[in-house]
Design an enzyme around this catalytic site. Structure first.
Site, short mmCIF file in Angstrom:
data_model
loop_
_atom_site.label_atom_id
_atom_site.label_comp_id
_atom_site.label_asym_id
_atom_site.label_seq_id
_atom_site.Cartn_x
_atom_site.Cartn_y
_atom_site.Cartn_z
N HIS A 1 0.84 -1.21 0.00
CA HIS A 1 0.00 0.00 0.00
C HIS A 1 0.87 1.26 0.00
O HIS A 1 0.59 2.23 -0.70
CB HIS A 1 -0.85 0.07 1.27
CG HIS A 1 -1.88 -1.01 1.41
ND1 HIS A 1 -1.82 -1.98 2.38
CD2 HIS A 1 -3.00 -1.26 0.70
CE1 HIS A 1 -2.87 -2.76 2.27
NE2 HIS A 1 -3.60 -2.37 1.27
N SER B 1 0.28 -8.87 1.85
CA SER B 1 -1.18 -8.82 1.96
C SER B 1 -1.54 -8.51 3.40
O SER B 1 -0.83 -8.91 4.33
CB SER B 1 -1.75 -10.19 1.58
OG SER B 1 -3.07 -10.32 2.08
#
Ligand code: PAF
Length: 286
Positions: free
Chosen positions: A44, A192
């Site tokens: 991210h 993840s």
């Protein structure tokens, strides 16, 4: 410490976010947007850093969207920690964090039904019915709120990217969709938010997902598509805690399975694997 450490604002309502953004838009600043469900990792943060480089203002949304979870346990167990996420974002140069609650995004139930045709019926769409409709609902809603010039998505969710691009076309939005490469742990496991739910054993076994995919790239020229698929599935399923849900080799544009290597000039392998109860996905291009 850099300048941005002091300038990031965390906003929870649409009105407050739009008030701030209207000042930026008034001065012709470009807006980059990174939609997330929080539990941020380096993958991210890479999207955010890229947005910060490419835009005057960067908005990161943190919203665990209930309409995209077909499995309610997954929704309940989805990791949430706004404080930690904000601390990570402060270092990136992000301008605004938008962290609304569900009533803000869905004052009324969203009954829209999107039609993405064959794109949405395979892989994730097949095993998570309704998932992409929920993704399209929330992303279109967020796009409408933020009105970004560019929006950033990770390539791990390869099918999601194709769906978002299709949605932008269908709704005729003037937003550039930027795809960013998968960020991996040192041993190769794709980053993840779900990785923190893995037990030690599952974490050790999970590395075989990426390892097997990389090996398959080496073997590609010696195997037919069906033979390579069978091998990958058998190798991963041989690990006691891993169970392949699907492994598909597809045309990277249409996402439809191929039978022969010369069916496409853009072969992409996509996989979903359960490590115990934790569902992991990954992808590589050949
Ligand atoms: O990829 C995700 O994290 C989510 O699907 C997204 C795009 C933030 C929509 O909720």
């Amino acid at each position: 410490m850099n300048f941005h450490c002091f300038s990031m604002q965390v906003l929870h309502t649409i009105i407050n976010l739009q008030n701030e953004l209207s000042k930026d838009k008034g001065s012709d600043k470009t807006i980059g947007f990174v939609p997330t469900m929080g539990a941020l990792h380096q993958g991210h943060l890479e999207l955010v850093r890229r947005s910060v480089v490419e835009n005057d203002v960067t908005v990161v949304s943190i919203f665990v969207n209930p309409t995209q979870f077909n499995d309610k346990t997954d929704l309940l167990k989805y990791p949430r920690n706004l404080q930690v996420d904000c601390d990570l974002l402060r270092e990136t140069g992000c301008t605004y964090v938008f962290a609304p609650d569900a009533d803000e995004i869905y004052p009324e139930p969203d009954t829209r039904r999107f039609d993405f045709g064959a794109l949405a019926n395979v892989m994730e769409g097949r095993f998570r019915p309704g998932h992409f409709n929920g993704v399209a609902q929330v992303v279109s809603r967020l796009f409408d709120i933020v009105k970004p010039d560019k929006a950033y998505f990770g390539e791990k969710d390869f099918q999601q990217l194709a769906i978002i691009r299709a949605m932008v076309k269908q709704l005729q939005l003037n937003i550039q969709i930027i795809a960013c490469p998968i960020v991996r742990e040192a041993d190769g496991l794709a980053m993840s938010s779900r990785n923190i739910r893995l037990s030690d054993t599952q974490r050790k076994e999970a590395v075989f997902i990426s390892k097997t995919l990389f090996d398959s790239r080496e073997k590609q020229k010696d195997y037919t598509v069906p033979a390579l698929k069978n091998q990958v599935i058998a190798q991963i399923n041989a690990m006691p805690d891993l169970q392949v849900e699907y492994f598909e080799i597809v045309d990277g544009y249409t996402l439809q399975s191929i039978d022969n290597w010369n069916d496409t000039n853009y072969p992409v392998a996509c996989i979903a694997v359960f490590a115990g109860e934790v569902r992991l996905i990954d992808k590589i291009s050949y």
